[in-house]
Design an enzyme around this catalytic site. Structure first.
Site, PDB file in Angstrom:
ATOM      1  N   ASN A 115      -1.751  -2.385  13.202  1.00 34.64           N
ATOM      2  CA  ASN A 115      -3.149  -2.509  13.374  1.00 34.64           C
ATOM      3  C   ASN A 115      -3.724  -1.040  14.174  1.00 34.64           C
ATOM      4  O   ASN A 115      -4.363  -0.444  13.507  1.00 34.64           O
ATOM      5  CB  ASN A 115      -4.027  -3.737  13.909  1.00 34.64           C
ATOM      6  CG  ASN A 115      -3.676  -4.866  13.105  1.00 34.64           C
ATOM      7  OD1 ASN A 115      -3.206  -4.667  11.941  1.00 34.64           O
ATOM      8  ND2 ASN A 115      -3.968  -6.036  13.758  1.00 34.64           N
ATOM      9  N   LYS A 154      -7.952   3.513   2.084  1.00 32.78           N
ATOM     10  CA  LYS A 154      -7.405   4.644   2.110  1.00 32.78           C
ATOM     11  C   LYS A 154      -7.598   5.425   0.689  1.00 32.78           C
ATOM     12  O   LYS A 154      -7.793   6.486   0.813  1.00 32.78           O
ATOM     13  CB  LYS A 154      -5.838   4.468   2.248  1.00 32.78           C
ATOM     14  CG  LYS A 154      -5.687   4.201   3.644  1.00 32.78           C
ATOM     15  CD  LYS A 154      -4.443   3.723   4.109  1.00 32.78           C
ATOM     16  CE  LYS A 154      -4.439   2.875   5.187  1.00 32.78           C
ATOM     17  NZ  LYS A 154      -5.250   1.536   5.230  1.00 32.78           N
ATOM     18  N   SER A 185       0.813  -1.432  -0.042  1.00 37.23           N
ATOM     19  CA  SER A 185       0.070  -0.077   0.017  1.00 37.23           C
ATOM     20  C   SER A 185       0.855   1.405   0.033  1.00 37.23           C
ATOM     21  O   SER A 185       0.413   2.503   0.019  1.00 37.23           O
ATOM     22  CB  SER A 185      -0.883   0.027   1.373  1.00 37.23           C
ATOM     23  OG  SER A 185      -0.194  -0.148   2.437  1.00 37.23           O
ATOM     24  N   SER A 205     -15.873  25.158 -27.368  1.00 36.19           N
ATOM     25  CA  SER A 205     -16.053  23.767 -28.300  1.00 36.19           C
ATOM     26  C   SER A 205     -15.066  23.818 -29.314  1.00 36.19           C
ATOM     27  O   SER A 205     -14.589  24.673 -29.782  1.00 36.19           O
ATOM     28  CB  SER A 205     -17.474  23.835 -28.735  1.00 36.19           C
ATOM     29  OG  SER A 205     -17.383  23.050 -29.854  1.00 36.19           O
ATOM     30  N   THR A 237     -41.231  26.144  -8.472  1.00 37.08           N
ATOM     31  CA  THR A 237     -41.541  24.655  -8.229  1.00 37.08           C
ATOM     32  C   THR A 237     -41.589  23.814  -9.273  1.00 37.08           C
ATOM     33  O   THR A 237     -42.440  24.310 -10.335  1.00 37.08           O
ATOM     34  CB  THR A 237     -42.668  24.632  -6.979  1.00 37.08           C
ATOM     35  OG1 THR A 237     -43.699  24.957  -7.780  1.00 37.08           O
ATOM     36  CG2 THR A 237     -42.386  25.473  -5.957  1.00 37.08           C
ATOM     37  N   HIS A 238     -41.410  22.561  -9.428  1.00 38.07           N
ATOM     38  CA  HIS A 238     -41.617  21.672 -10.767  1.00 38.07           C
ATOM     39  C   HIS A 238     -40.848  22.488 -11.864  1.00 38.07           C
ATOM     40  O   HIS A 238     -41.196  22.169 -12.900  1.00 38.07           O
ATOM     41  CB  HIS A 238     -42.952  21.449 -10.712  1.00 38.07           C
ATOM     42  CG  HIS A 238     -43.781  21.116  -9.626  1.00 38.07           C
ATOM     43  ND1 HIS A 238     -43.729  19.534  -9.241  1.00 38.07           N
ATOM     44  CD2 HIS A 238     -44.542  21.650  -8.743  1.00 38.07           C
ATOM     45  CE1 HIS A 238     -44.697  19.533  -8.120  1.00 38.07           C
ATOM     46  NE2 HIS A 238     -45.092  20.934  -7.905  1.00 38.07           N
ATOM     47  N   GLN A 288      -7.073  -2.112   4.555  1.00 36.21           N
ATOM     48  CA  GLN A 288      -6.188  -1.417   3.832  1.00 36.21           C
ATOM     49  C   GLN A 288      -6.593  -0.548   2.571  1.00 36.21           C
ATOM     50  O   GLN A 288      -6.448   0.414   1.821  1.00 36.21           O
ATOM     51  CB  GLN A 288      -5.132  -2.308   3.454  1.00 36.21           C
ATOM     52  CG  GLN A 288      -4.085  -1.522   2.440  1.00 36.21           C
ATOM     53  CD  GLN A 288      -2.804  -2.582   2.496  1.00 36.21           C
ATOM     54  OE1 GLN A 288      -2.066  -2.722   3.434  1.00 36.21           O
ATOM     55  NE2 GLN A 288      -2.396  -3.103   1.024  1.00 36.21           N
ATOM     56  N   GLU A 321     -20.423  21.594 -14.666  1.00 40.84           N
ATOM     57  CA  GLU A 321     -20.898  20.106 -14.765  1.00 40.84           C
ATOM     58  C   GLU A 321     -19.753  18.993 -14.387  1.00 40.84           C
ATOM     59  O   GLU A 321     -20.486  17.882 -13.900  1.00 40.84           O
ATOM     60  CB  GLU A 321     -20.658  20.125 -16.467  1.00 40.84           C
ATOM     61  CG  GLU A 321     -21.758  20.857 -17.043  1.00 40.84           C
ATOM     62  CD  GLU A 321     -21.540  21.114 -18.714  1.00 40.84           C
ATOM     63  OE1 GLU A 321     -21.106  20.116 -19.287  1.00 40.84           O
ATOM     64  OE2 GLU A 321     -22.005  22.020 -19.103  1.00 40.84           O
ATOM     65  N   TYR A 354      -9.036  -6.477  13.113  1.00 37.27           N
ATOM     66  CA  TYR A 354      -8.645  -6.020  11.779  1.00 37.27           C
ATOM     67  C   TYR A 354      -8.282  -7.273  10.923  1.00 37.27           C
ATOM     68  O   TYR A 354      -8.275  -8.243  11.078  1.00 37.27           O
ATOM     69  CB  TYR A 354      -7.126  -5.651  12.122  1.00 37.27           C
ATOM     70  CG  TYR A 354      -6.545  -5.318  10.999  1.00 37.27           C
ATOM     71  CD1 TYR A 354      -6.691  -3.960  10.590  1.00 37.27           C
ATOM     72  CD2 TYR A 354      -5.842  -6.072  10.196  1.00 37.27           C
ATOM     73  CE1 TYR A 354      -6.043  -3.417   9.109  1.00 37.27           C
ATOM     74  CE2 TYR A 354      -5.022  -5.608   9.019  1.00 37.27           C
ATOM     75  CZ  TYR A 354      -5.427  -4.437   8.472  1.00 37.27           C
ATOM     76  OH  TYR A 354      -4.771  -3.727   7.444  1.00 37.27           O
TER      77      TYR A 354
HETATM   78  N1  ARG Z   1      -1.065  -1.368   5.351  1.00 37.18           N
HETATM   79  C1  ARG Z   1      -1.893  -2.050   6.416  1.00 37.18           C
HETATM   80  C2  ARG Z   1      -3.386  -1.093   6.316  1.00 37.18           C
HETATM   81  O1  ARG Z   1      -3.429  -0.002   5.620  1.00 37.18           O
HETATM   82  C3  ARG Z   1      -1.361  -1.759   7.681  1.00 37.18           C
HETATM   83  C4  ARG Z   1      -1.848  -2.643   8.810  1.00 37.18           C
HETATM   84  C5  ARG Z   1      -1.414  -3.968   8.448  1.00 37.18           C
HETATM   85  N2  ARG Z   1      -1.646  -4.751   9.483  1.00 37.18           N
HETATM   86  C6  ARG Z   1      -1.276  -6.117   9.333  1.00 37.18           C
HETATM   87  N3  ARG Z   1      -1.912  -7.013  10.238  1.00 37.18           N
HETATM   88  N4  ARG Z   1      -1.209  -6.701   8.024  1.00 37.18           N
HETATM   89  O2  ARG Z   1      -3.946  -1.623   6.782  1.00 37.18           O
END
Ligand code: ARG
Length: 457
Positions: free
Chosen positions: A111, A326, A24, A278, A156-157, A323, A291, A318
């Site tokens: 975590n 994000k 990541s 255009s 309205t409408h 992950q 737009e 967890y």
């Molecule tokens: N890159 C992981 C995330 O964004 C960090 C946590 C990873 N934890 C694990 N037990 N693999 O969630």
């Protein structure tokens, strides 16, 4: 870790494809500053509690200062092998300061670390967004003030209904944005609890001081349950929900700007720098910015749906699924921040065309309700007044004129109660001024409302 297995527990390294699939770092490095902040607070607490030596803390602080500089200058070597922002920074720290770097992760897990980083990141984003919402409100209030008396057909409408002032219309958006700000403030308050200390899921055997870290990082307190702390992303979902509602409001406003700018309506013009031409039709000036904002609303809704779906099947605590939170979060914040910046800049440049608005009011019999109210005040039951005015509108329509253009004797055919005082209620100015209560469109009320809104900013 490049060609090596994860640890002594593994017999073989992951394949290149798996490495890329699970990494990541190329998106979560955006949280590097928050990651360093969190680590420094954690290390300070470890030292204060006697879990690491003061010497280790000093080494960690020195190493982190160096790393922060490297990142800022774009010199930091991000590596896929180190998987994510947390391991990249830890690895570099250890390279710089040795054993102290290896001690940093004591009593902590990625975590609770990542759960902390995202909260810190979102908290900063919310503060930025709040400022931008405020700026947009301020822009709207300025234009509303200039046009506190400018009549606009209220719809309205999408049919002409009654006159309102352009200022009154813009104030509706100021209210929406005020609720948006309070939604973000609620989200921030619920989110502002420290997950660190939850470690992987069950807490840690070290004698840590979570309140110490919470105070260091500006959290209002600690997450009460370790399993919840590392696993739920409801705060991220709330953030996207609040962002989606802002985009809903921006999108409705965009739709209006686009309609108003169409030559068939022609109520406003937007500054050239927010429009494009255009490549084939030389006469065109297209409202691209509104737009696109309308279009980007769908993208933000998509992220909200994505996060809800990401969460729904996860058992405690967890899971790596998290992950995936994000990129949608970052994109939601980026989209919202860019959109709000552009709008705050675009709104002051709205050029209002009062003649076009006035003409639309005339064609739409916008003061018909005022005539009905007039008859009611003279004693006619409302339903009968409604019918009398409906017939008057039909007559005016046949003659292609406004109600106010019908001569008195003709108006009196629809009700003998009509006198020559009727013309003051049939005018747009009279209609506006008559709606004279809090929340009404009378220019006097619009100005008072602007003053109150300014105070609340
Ligand atoms: N890159 C992981 C995330 O964004 C960090 C946590 C990873 N934890 C694990 N037990 N693999 O969630």
């Amino acid at each position: 870790m490049s060609d090596k297995a994860w640890s002594g527990r593994f017999a073989e390294p992951v394949s290149e494809l798996v490495k890329r699939y699970t990494a990541s770092v190329f998106f979560d490095r955006r949280m590097a500053a928050q990651d360093i902040r969190g680590s420094l607070a954690h290390a300070k607490m470890l030292a204060a509690c006697g879990i690491i030596a003061a010497r280790d803390l000093a080494d960690i602080e020195r190493g982190m200062a160096q790393i922060a500089g490297e990142i800022e200058r774009g010199e930091f070597q991000w590596s896929l092998d180190a998987e994510d922002v947390h391991l990249n920074i830890e690895k570099r720290l250890t390279a710089l300061v040795g054993d102290a770097g290896k001690r940093l992760h004591t009593g902590r897990s990625r975590n609770d670390q990542v759960a902390t980083d995202i909260r810190l990141w979102l908290r900063d984003s919310i503060d930025t967004i709040d400022g931008l919402l405020r700026n947009l409100q301020a822009s709207l209030l300025d234009v509303a003030e200039t046009h506190a008396e400018t009549p606009l057909p209220g719809f309205t409408h999408l049919q002409v209904a009654q006159p309102v002032t352009f200022g009154h219309h813009l104030l509706a958006y100021v209210e929406m944005l005020a609720r948006d700000r309070s939604r973000f403030a609620d989200c921030r308050a619920r989110m502002n609890r420290l997950p660190l200390g939850a470690a992987a899921l069950a807490g840690t055997t070290f004698p840590i001081d979570r309140e110490f870290v919470a105070k260091e990082l500006g959290f209002d307190g600690v997450c009460e349950n370790s399993l919840d702390a590392v696993s739920d992303r409801d705060f991220a979902i709330e953030f996207c929900a609040a962002a989606s509602l802002v985009m809903t409001h921006v999108s409705r406003f965009s739709e209006e700007l686009i309609l108003w700018m169409s030559p068939r309506i022609g109520f406003i013009d937007l500054a050239d720098r927010f429009c494009t031409g255009s490549s084939i039709m030389p006469q065109k000036k297209n409202p691209d910015v509104p737009e696109l904002a309308r279009g980007k609303t769908g993208r933000v809704y998509g992220h909200l749906m994505g996060l809800l779906t990401l969460m729904k099947g996860q058992p405690l605590a967890y899971n790596k699924d998290n992950q995936e939170d994000k990129e949608p979060l970052f994109d939601t914040a980026d989209t919202l921040i860019d959109t709000l910046r552009i709008f705050a800049d675009m709104v002051p440049g709205i050029r209002v065309k009062p003649e076009a608005m006035a003409e639309a009011l005339r064609q739409g019999f916008a003061t018909a309700t005022d005539l009905a109210d007039y008859l009611v005040k003279k004693g006619l039951p409302f339903r009968d007044a409604h019918e009398a005015v409906a017939r008057a509108v039909r007559a005016a329509e046949t003659k292609a004129c406004d109600l106010a253009d019908l001569p008195l004797n003709e108006l009196q055919q629809f009700s003998p109660l009509i006198g020559d005082d009727v013309y003051s209620v049939l005018t747009v100015a009279g209609s506006l001024a008559a709606r004279d209560h809090v929340g009404g469109t009378a220019p006097k009320q619009v100005k008072a409302s602007i003053a109150r809104a300014r105070k609340r900013l």
